[in-house]
Design a protein around this motif. Structure first.
Motif, short mmCIF file in Angstrom:
data_model
loop_
_atom_site.label_atom_id
_atom_site.label_comp_id
_atom_site.label_asym_id
_atom_site.label_seq_id
_atom_site.Cartn_x
_atom_site.Cartn_y
_atom_site.Cartn_z
N LEU A 127 0.77 -1.21 -0.14
CA LEU A 127 0.11 0.10 0.10
C LEU A 127 1.00 1.25 -0.04
O LEU A 127 0.23 2.43 -0.19
CB LEU A 127 -1.16 0.11 1.23
CG LEU A 127 -1.95 -1.06 1.26
CD1 LEU A 127 -2.84 -0.90 2.57
CD2 LEU A 127 -3.03 -0.79 -0.05
N ALA A 128 1.95 1.28 0.31
CA ALA A 128 3.10 2.13 0.24
C ALA A 128 2.86 3.03 -1.18
O ALA A 128 3.38 4.28 -0.81
CB ALA A 128 4.31 1.76 0.91
N ARG A 129 2.75 2.49 -2.25
CA ARG A 129 2.83 3.05 -3.39
C ARG A 129 1.45 3.65 -3.87
O ARG A 129 1.25 4.31 -4.75
CB ARG A 129 3.42 2.20 -4.42
CG ARG A 129 2.46 0.96 -4.77
CD ARG A 129 2.97 0.07 -6.06
NE ARG A 129 2.18 -1.04 -6.12
CZ ARG A 129 2.51 -2.14 -5.48
NH1 ARG A 129 3.64 -2.46 -4.79
NH2 ARG A 129 1.75 -3.30 -5.92
N TYR A 130 0.43 3.61 -2.88
CA TYR A 130 -0.72 4.25 -3.34
C TYR A 130 -1.39 5.24 -2.34
O TYR A 130 -0.56 5.38 -1.10
CB TYR A 130 -1.91 3.17 -3.17
CG TYR A 130 -1.81 2.10 -4.23
CD1 TYR A 130 -1.81 2.18 -5.61
CD2 TYR A 130 -1.44 0.79 -3.96
CE1 TYR A 130 -1.67 1.28 -6.32
CE2 TYR A 130 -1.08 -0.09 -4.67
CZ TYR A 130 -1.30 0.14 -5.99
OH TYR A 130 -1.04 -0.98 -7.04
N ARG A 131 -2.08 6.26 -2.54
CA ARG A 131 -2.73 7.17 -1.64
C ARG A 131 -4.11 6.42 -1.04
O ARG A 131 -4.79 6.06 -1.87
CB ARG A 131 -3.09 8.38 -2.48
CG ARG A 131 -2.01 8.90 -2.88
CD ARG A 131 -2.43 10.13 -4.11
NE ARG A 131 -2.84 9.67 -5.11
CZ ARG A 131 -3.84 10.20 -5.90
NH1 ARG A 131 -4.09 11.60 -5.73
NH2 ARG A 131 -4.30 9.63 -6.94
N GLY A 132 -3.99 6.72 0.19
CA GLY A 132 -5.33 5.90 0.92
C GLY A 132 -6.23 7.15 1.70
O GLY A 132 -5.77 8.26 1.79
N GLY A 133 -7.32 6.53 2.35
CA GLY A 133 -8.03 7.45 2.95
C GLY A 133 -8.58 6.53 4.20
O GLY A 133 -8.79 5.35 4.10
N LEU A 134 -8.73 7.43 5.46
CA LEU A 134 -9.53 6.92 6.65
C LEU A 134 -10.12 8.12 7.10
O LEU A 134 -10.23 9.40 6.83
CB LEU A 134 -8.22 6.84 7.59
CG LEU A 134 -7.51 5.53 7.66
CD1 LEU A 134 -6.31 5.39 8.54
CD2 LEU A 134 -8.19 4.14 7.54
#
Length: 258
Positions: A127-134
């Motif tokens: 997941l480090a290469r993607y942008r995430g949301g919380l």
């Protein structure tokens, strides 16, 4: 990753309730079918039903507190301004909260993504290469929390609408959410037809009654556990899940939510 008076408050007096008084329960109701608000702004779902049921067993009333986000609920519980939240257990939270031994509910945590922008994940580090949301205040276990802190690639917002909207518009690549809640929420979200969850599970966690260590209510943890055990033996939580899911869908259909 859980209330009939509804309190809409930004802050509360420092004194917490004790036996024979009302339990101050804080909720951020954006997690159908666990906790959500209907068109009359009433808190609905498994969590408020469970709190009411346990409070009756203890011979206490419930005062429902809604704050701006989940972080505020956790802060007020830590400081003793509210007695109770329903939350996932973590070492950091255990410093200020006493968790029930008996869990209220099992939750499966999933990664949601846009079909036009698929993500390839076989381990957490991918997941480090993607942008995430919380959402603000969300925690999905020590490993994931450490990952978020180390990589800084996860943005936090206050609502599911914001998070799923960002995913639909390509502003983030994935979001982390309880699978059951996320899939139910997507049923009534405009533009969500191309959002789906990876089949693999990021984590399995459990929701517990979490009592402020500054609240006299912590002296009744054994009774709370006994009441929760009774709910499990009667399979009451499963019934509440079905009823809440049906009620949420009916509410969304009436309001034309999209």
């Amino acid at each position: 990753m859980k209330r009939l008076a509804l309190w809409l408050a930004m802050s509360l007096p420092a004194a917490a309730s004790g036996a024979g008084e009302a339990i101050r329960y804080c909720d951020h109701p954006v997690y159908p079918p666990i906790s959500w608000t209907d068109a009359q702004n009433r808190v609905r779902g498994v969590a408020p039903e469970a709190v009411r049921d346990v409070a009756r067993t203890l011979g206490m009333d419930v005062e429902f507190v809604q704050l701006g986000n989940w972080t505020r609920c956790l802060m007020d519980a830590a400081q003793g301004r509210v007695d109770l939240v329903i939350a996932y257990r973590s070492p950091a939270r255990e410093e200020t909260l006493r968790f029930s031994r008996v869990a209220l509910l099992r939750e499966e945590v999933a990664l949601f993504f846009h079909r036009d922008r698929p993500i390839r994940v076989s381990r957490l580090e991918d997941l480090a290469r993607y942008r995430g949301g919380l959402l603000f205040g969300e925690s999905y276990g020590q490993a994931f929390d450490r990952f978020v802190e180390a990589h800084g690639n996860v943005e936090r917002v206050a609502s599911n609408e914001q998070n799923f909207g960002k995913l639909a518009r390509g502003r983030i690549d994935f979001l982390v959410h309880e699978r059951r809640t996320g899939q139910l929420f997507l049923e009534s979200l405009d533009g969500a037809g191309r959002i789906e969850a990876l089949p693999q599970t990021l984590a399995v966690d459990y929701l517990y009654f979490a009592v402020s260590r500054r609240s006299p209510l912590q002296g009744r943890m054994a009774e709370i556990d006994a009441a929760l055990q009774g709910l499990a033996e009667r399979r009451q939580v499963e019934r509440w899940l079905r009823e809440s899911t049906e009620a949420y869908r009916a509410t969304q259909a009436r309001t034309g939510a999209r």
